[in-house]
Motif scaffolding. Structure first.
Motif, mmCIF file in Angstrom:
data_model
loop_
_atom_site.group_PDB
_atom_site.id
_atom_site.type_symbol
_atom_site.label_atom_id
_atom_site.label_comp_id
_atom_site.label_asym_id
_atom_site.label_seq_id
_atom_site.Cartn_x
_atom_site.Cartn_y
_atom_site.Cartn_z
ATOM 1 N N VAL A 137 0.981 -1.078 0.021
ATOM 2 C CA VAL A 137 0.088 -0.042 0.016
ATOM 3 C C VAL A 137 0.877 1.262 -0.037
ATOM 4 O O VAL A 137 0.455 2.109 -0.708
ATOM 5 C CB VAL A 137 -1.025 0.078 1.229
ATOM 6 C CG1 VAL A 137 -1.785 1.212 1.070
ATOM 7 C CG2 VAL A 137 -1.871 -1.269 1.168
ATOM 8 N N ALA A 212 -11.876 -9.648 -2.294
ATOM 9 C CA ALA A 212 -10.791 -8.936 -2.645
ATOM 10 C C ALA A 212 -11.314 -8.071 -4.000
ATOM 11 O O ALA A 212 -10.704 -6.820 -3.990
ATOM 12 C CB ALA A 212 -9.602 -9.705 -3.095
ATOM 13 N N PHE A 216 -11.280 -3.816 -3.697
ATOM 14 C CA PHE A 216 -10.219 -3.069 -4.525
ATOM 15 C C PHE A 216 -10.836 -2.433 -5.437
ATOM 16 O O PHE A 216 -10.355 -1.501 -5.897
ATOM 17 C CB PHE A 216 -9.055 -4.045 -5.111
ATOM 18 C CG PHE A 216 -8.126 -4.346 -3.835
ATOM 19 C CD1 PHE A 216 -7.186 -3.345 -3.565
ATOM 20 C CD2 PHE A 216 -8.227 -5.499 -3.250
ATOM 21 C CE1 PHE A 216 -6.307 -3.650 -2.428
ATOM 22 C CE2 PHE A 216 -7.058 -5.653 -2.200
ATOM 23 C CZ PHE A 216 -6.050 -4.858 -1.851
ATOM 24 N N PHE A 219 -11.967 0.527 -3.470
ATOM 25 C CA PHE A 219 -10.350 1.198 -3.398
ATOM 26 C C PHE A 219 -10.188 1.917 -4.662
ATOM 27 O O PHE A 219 -9.696 3.120 -4.733
ATOM 28 C CB PHE A 219 -9.300 0.340 -3.069
ATOM 29 C CG PHE A 219 -8.032 0.910 -2.679
ATOM 30 C CD1 PHE A 219 -7.616 1.438 -1.798
ATOM 31 C CD2 PHE A 219 -7.137 0.889 -3.925
ATOM 32 C CE1 PHE A 219 -6.221 2.053 -1.359
ATOM 33 C CE2 PHE A 219 -5.755 1.376 -3.749
ATOM 34 C CZ PHE A 219 -5.438 1.979 -2.329
ATOM 35 N N ASP A 304 -8.801 3.488 3.856
ATOM 36 C CA ASP A 304 -7.637 2.521 3.657
ATOM 37 C C ASP A 304 -7.170 1.969 4.622
ATOM 38 O O ASP A 304 -6.655 0.827 4.532
ATOM 39 C CB ASP A 304 -6.276 3.785 3.321
ATOM 40 C CG ASP A 304 -6.391 4.106 2.002
ATOM 41 O OD1 ASP A 304 -5.760 3.565 0.836
ATOM 42 O OD2 ASP A 304 -7.372 5.240 1.655
ATOM 43 N N VAL A 307 -9.387 -1.486 4.038
ATOM 44 C CA VAL A 307 -8.774 -2.170 2.780
ATOM 45 C C VAL A 307 -7.792 -3.018 3.400
ATOM 46 O O VAL A 307 -7.527 -4.355 2.935
ATOM 47 C CB VAL A 307 -8.550 -1.442 1.690
ATOM 48 C CG1 VAL A 307 -7.715 -1.973 0.594
ATOM 49 C CG2 VAL A 307 -9.621 -0.716 1.120
ATOM 50 N N GLN A 308 -6.545 -2.619 3.990
ATOM 51 C CA GLN A 308 -5.631 -3.277 4.510
ATOM 52 C C GLN A 308 -5.886 -4.025 5.429
ATOM 53 O O GLN A 308 -5.286 -5.314 5.602
ATOM 54 C CB GLN A 308 -4.588 -2.102 4.943
ATOM 55 C CG GLN A 308 -2.978 -2.579 5.426
ATOM 56 C CD GLN A 308 -2.325 -3.436 4.493
ATOM 57 O OE1 GLN A 308 -2.780 -3.307 3.334
ATOM 58 N NE2 GLN A 308 -1.175 -3.830 4.563
ATOM 59 N N HIS A 311 -7.353 -7.156 3.768
ATOM 60 C CA HIS A 311 -6.209 -7.759 2.682
ATOM 61 C C HIS A 311 -5.355 -8.461 3.652
ATOM 62 O O HIS A 311 -5.054 -9.715 3.126
ATOM 63 C CB HIS A 311 -5.635 -6.523 2.103
ATOM 64 C CG HIS A 311 -4.642 -7.206 0.942
ATOM 65 N ND1 HIS A 311 -5.035 -7.999 0.126
ATOM 66 C CD2 HIS A 311 -3.371 -6.705 0.518
ATOM 67 C CE1 HIS A 311 -3.932 -7.955 -0.825
ATOM 68 N NE2 HIS A 311 -3.090 -7.475 -0.500
ATOM 69 N N TYR A 337 -7.646 -9.126 -7.082
ATOM 70 C CA TYR A 337 -7.335 -7.735 -6.762
ATOM 71 C C TYR A 337 -7.170 -6.790 -7.935
ATOM 72 O O TYR A 337 -7.735 -5.948 -8.148
ATOM 73 C CB TYR A 337 -6.216 -7.808 -5.992
ATOM 74 C CG TYR A 337 -5.105 -6.688 -6.035
ATOM 75 C CD1 TYR A 337 -5.343 -5.476 -5.346
ATOM 76 C CD2 TYR A 337 -3.917 -6.726 -7.002
ATOM 77 C CE1 TYR A 337 -4.586 -4.284 -5.512
ATOM 78 C CE2 TYR A 337 -3.288 -5.421 -7.349
ATOM 79 C CZ TYR A 337 -3.419 -4.610 -6.459
ATOM 80 O OH TYR A 337 -2.682 -3.249 -6.662
ATOM 81 N N SER A 341 -9.487 -3.671 -9.085
ATOM 82 C CA SER A 341 -8.746 -2.508 -9.276
ATOM 83 C C SER A 341 -9.339 -1.662 -10.769
ATOM 84 O O SER A 341 -9.774 -0.417 -10.564
ATOM 85 C CB SER A 341 -7.300 -2.457 -9.171
ATOM 86 O OG SER A 341 -7.045 -2.741 -7.903
#
Length: 411
Positions: A137, A212, A216, A219, A304, A307-308, A311, A337, A341
């Motif tokens: 990240v 995931a 993402f 994200f 964030d 998300v982390q 993950h 992922y 994204s």
């Protein structure tokens, strides 16, 4: 697993993944220098992402076959070759080729994460994954901040040149400081690929992969669309000012390192669930970007962090479930992922053109709710034990997928 070794793994991840994302804030500079039209600039980022996807499918499984110390060092050097080609490019196609090669071998990130998980004691796996994936990240968000500053001072080519130097230094450190991979009984490449494909039929792997993808996508909806409301009225912020929001995201992601310790305590699945709730809750604050920058900062921090945390929880469960093929399982997981994204990046700009930032925020929240729904449906999926005769549970399981196993023979 010493603190210094964890830091080395995290740094490898940060620098490697930065090679894929560092072009984003300097696209205009590259286009002006090489005569690339504005419509074609998107291919610079796309080339790196396509290379990364190919690497996830075909290079990451090599980590289940060969000495990962040598593999990591080799891939770092080949990534350096790619960014050096980009730094010296006199034509657009040379730049694209260099970026694609860099993206292809930047999947060293996934081999690094898998190796770090394997080198960790079972009770420290979550802590290690928390720190190492924080490097990922940091690389994604930090690349946007650092690339703009370096390019302003020394030109866009200096960004890629600096990355090449760092990659070579890291390759030397890997060979000097990491232990030789002593695994035995490695299989053929064809067998590894076949086993990777079969992973997609597993309930735990598929549910974590879908989570995931949605996470993402959420994200990506934020970070690919955030510049749009900030450049518009009433803020009219510059690219450099917008880049500063990356610090808020970085702080949130690094703060989630604690999630690894919770996962080590047997609560990886609950960490994932709590993170998904926070992800959904972050969007109402982020949606206020058109009138309150403070609420936006809070939303970015929470998003964030969430998300982390998700993950880390997902990777903890997957590596504990498949200790004999961690590279393949991490590589396959990261395919979800990448799809997520790309989905978030493509849809957020389209929605913004029709419904503004409110619409983009609703989209991000919908992705988060989708991930939460997958988690709720799949939370009772039994974790597949690698080999019941070889792995014993480290703690009583409150939830079937909260089991954490250690590699000790049972009696």
């Amino acid at each position: 697993m010493s603190a210094g070794r964890r830091l080395l793994f995290a740094t490898i991840c940060a620098v490697s993944v930065a090679t894929v994302y560092s072009a984003q804030p300097i696209l205009t500079r590259i286009g002006d220098d090489l005569g690339i039209s504005g419509a074609a600039l998107g291919w610079i980022v796309t080339a790196g992402q396509l290379g990364y996807l190919v690497g996830l499918a075909f290079l990451v499984p090599l980590g289940d076959m060969v000495d990962r110390r040598t593999l990591i060092a080799g891939h770092l050097l080949l990534t350096a070759v790619g960014v050096l080609a980009a730094a010296s490019a006199a034509r657009g196609w040379v730049l694209l080729a260099g970026v694609a090669v860099a993206g292809l071998f930047a999947v060293v990130v996934q081999t690094t994460v898998a190796y770090a998980a394997d080198l960790s004691a079972p009770g420290e796996r979550g802590r290690t994954l928390g720190l190492v994936t924080s490097g990922v990240v940091a690389g994604i968000l930090g690349a946007r901040i650092a690339a703009g500053a370096v390019a302003t001072a020394w030109g866009w080519r200096s960004v890629y040149a600096a990355e090449a130097v760092l990659l070579v230094v890291l390759a030397v450190l890997v060979l000097a400081l990491l232990p030789t991979d002593t695994r035995t009984g490695r299989t053929e490449y064809r067998q590894v690929l076949s086993a990777s494909i079969r992973l997609f039929g597993g309930g735990l792997f598929l549910s974590r992969g879908l989570i995931a993808m949605f996470v993402f996508a959420s994200f990506g909806a934020l970070w690919s669309g955030l510049a749009l409301p900030l450049e518009a009225s009433p803020w009219h912020l510059s690219s450099a000012q917008i880049g500063l929001f990356g610090f808020a995201g970085l702080a949130g992601a690094l703060g989630a390192g604690r999630a690894g310790r919770w996962a080590d305590g047997g609560f990886a699945n609950r960490v994932t669930g709590a993170g998904l709730v926070l992800l959904a809750v972050s969007w109402p604050a982020t949606a206020q970007a058109t009138w309150s920058l403070w609420l936006l900062v809070v939303g970015v921090l929470v998003l964030d962090f969430a998300v982390q945390a998700v993950h880390v929880g997902n990777q903890h469960l997957l590596t504990a479930s498949h200790p004999d093929r961690t590279s393949s399982v991490i590589g396959g997981y990261m395919l979800f992922y990448s799809v997520g994204s790309a989905l978030g990046a493509l849809t957020t700009t389209a929605v913004y053109s029709v419904a503004g930032w409110t619409g983009s925020s609703i989209l991000g929240a919908v992705f988060a709710i989708g991930a939460l729904a997958v988690w709720a449906v799949g939370r009772k999926v039994a974790q597949p034990a690698a080999t019941p005769a070889e792995f014993a549970c480290a703690a009583p399981a409150i939830d079937p997928v909260d089991v954490v196993c250690r590699a000790e023979p049972t009696s």
